[in-house]
Design an enzyme around this catalytic site. Sequence first.
Site, PDB file in Angstrom:
ATOM      1  CE  LYS A 113      -4.036  -2.186   0.481  1.00 39.06           C
ATOM      2  NZ  LYS A 113      -3.645  -3.596   0.541  1.00 39.06           N
TER       3      LYS A 113
HETATM    4  C1  LIG Z   1      -4.279  -4.644   0.009  1.00 34.25           C
HETATM    5  C2  LIG Z   1      -3.496  -5.880  -0.076  1.00 34.25           C
HETATM    6  C3  LIG Z   1      -3.750  -6.839  -1.078  1.00 34.25           C
HETATM    7  C4  LIG Z   1      -4.902  -6.703  -2.044  1.00 34.25           C
HETATM    8  O1  LIG Z   1      -4.714  -5.662  -2.976  1.00 34.25           O
HETATM    9  P1  LIG Z   1      -5.976  -5.075  -3.777  1.00 34.25           P
HETATM   10  O2  LIG Z   1      -5.438  -3.902  -4.499  1.00 34.25           O
HETATM   11  O3  LIG Z   1      -6.985  -4.695  -2.739  1.00 34.25           O
HETATM   12  O4  LIG Z   1      -6.461  -6.152  -4.668  1.00 34.25           O
HETATM   13  C5  LIG Z   1      -2.937  -7.953  -1.134  1.00 34.25           C
HETATM   14  N1  LIG Z   1      -1.940  -8.135  -0.247  1.00 34.25           N
HETATM   15  C6  LIG Z   1      -1.668  -7.245   0.719  1.00 34.25           C
HETATM   16  C7  LIG Z   1      -0.564  -7.529   1.680  1.00 34.25           C
HETATM   17  C8  LIG Z   1      -2.423  -6.090   0.829  1.00 34.25           C
HETATM   18  O5  LIG Z   1      -2.140  -5.207   1.794  1.00 34.25           O
END
Ligand SMILES: *Cc1c(COP(=O)(O)O)cnc(C)c1O
Length: 499
Positions: A113
């Site tokens: 993120k």
């Molecule tokens: C948010 C997240 C995901 C999923 O990503 P999206 O963009 O919501 O599909 C996968 N792995 C981790 C560790 C995340 O923080």
Amino acid sequence: MNYSSTRGGDECLVSAGAIIAGIANNGGLFVPKQIPTLNQSAIEALSALNYQERAYAILKEFLTDYSEDDLNFCISQAYCSDKFDDESIAPLQSLDDHNHVLELWHGPTSAFKDMALQLLPQLMSKALKMTGETAQIVILVATSGDTGKAALEGFKNVDQIKIVVFYPNDGVSEIQRMQMVSQSGSNVTVVAVKGNFDDAQTGVKNIFNNDSFNQVLNGHGYQLSSANSINWGRLVPQIVYYFSAYADMVQNGAIAAGDKVNFVVPTGNFGNILAGYYAKQMGLPINRLICASNSNNVLTEFLQTGIYNRKREFYRTISPSMDILISSNLERLLYHITNGNSAQVASWMADLQAHGQYDVGNQVLKAIQEVFWAGFAHDEQTSRTIKEIYDTYHYTADPHTAVAWHVSNCYRKQTGDTTPHVILSTASPYKFNCSVLSALTDEKSLMDRNEFVMLEELAELSGIPVPTALAELKNAVIRFTQVCEKTEMEQTVKQLLVK
Ligand SMILES: *Cc1c(COP(=O)(O)O)cnc(C)c1O
């Protein structure tokens, strides 16, 4: 470049406006009116550039209302050595000829993120200046664990912006919880919600959609916005690392320029993988985008049948950031795949709202399946995969990455496709130390083990140092203890802002 709503209407904004607003007035998501393309030589040229320069090359195609200086300033603030512990920002680890792991967790919160949420606050802050907006922006976030902390880190102490994060009380890992409740910054608030991620997300969406409440807030000089991946400013930075991974593979000789690759993406809200779709539409030689889910396999079913059905049991898994049944960004894919048929998209979204499901029909399904393939992993398969990757490559993967790895293997077995795979690694194994340790040591009951002892044990097994910010949590002061019912979220925001 202009942006309009996936659900139609004549709202039409430049990117600064779309980034401030977060979501369109009619509840749709902002999408670019056309998708820019890069020719083969422009893509090849990326290999000689560093991550920041690659970011500029991609972002300038979408954020055309930002000046070159402004955009480069935002990029340099976001992707700098104070914040990322690897100078490549998103390093690619080639474990063998077929398997390349794109590590997206070298930012301040150890999850992918950060790739978007370090840049979004910079873009939003510039956007406020560019548009002369005078309201205080209030960022409301619903988090399955990683977004919340990354948003808090990105937005802390940013002028003219406040941030409120809601996380599911029992739905995040202990490390994730500690990261959030100890957050520093004068403009941040963190609240636990009694419910799961979808409850928190629905609560936040309801607040956005409550016109009279928004008017009350406006009257007090506040405007709500979003840092979830429904915000275009969250999505666009993610396109960059698909190009960057490809550029690295060309540069290190794993592929020749123009060769195709597959990307395998652990998916929840469909934001990350959708950025891959934009990269493909822009001309990046991607053969398949492989969507990996855990037991909450609503997307696997959708990509196989064309029916999206959220009326199903919700599972709490060892990959909690993907414990999601409503994947908001799918709406953007549906818009593009139907060539911008916003009336059709609006009607599917209305079906989802009213009946908990929609069916896109065979023709649309076929078009989607030309690009996407889908599979899922149960927790036992995920744990076994963590162990297998470790035994084979001495590489320590977090549970989300392991879900992708498992599905990557399923894809190869079922299709015989030998295209090289880039597996997106979305979190540091340290963020999920308990699940990773129990997978590696076959010990099943680590639940009552001290978090910081586990960090140390994992460091010994993996041979990689504990990220400083996680090690420092041991001495962190807890600032936020508020817990609210899922029906009280609006009231909570009101008390914070209006008193
Ligand atoms: C948010 C997240 C995901 C999923 O990503 P999206 O963009 O919501 O599909 C996968 N792995 C981790 C560790 C995340 O923080």
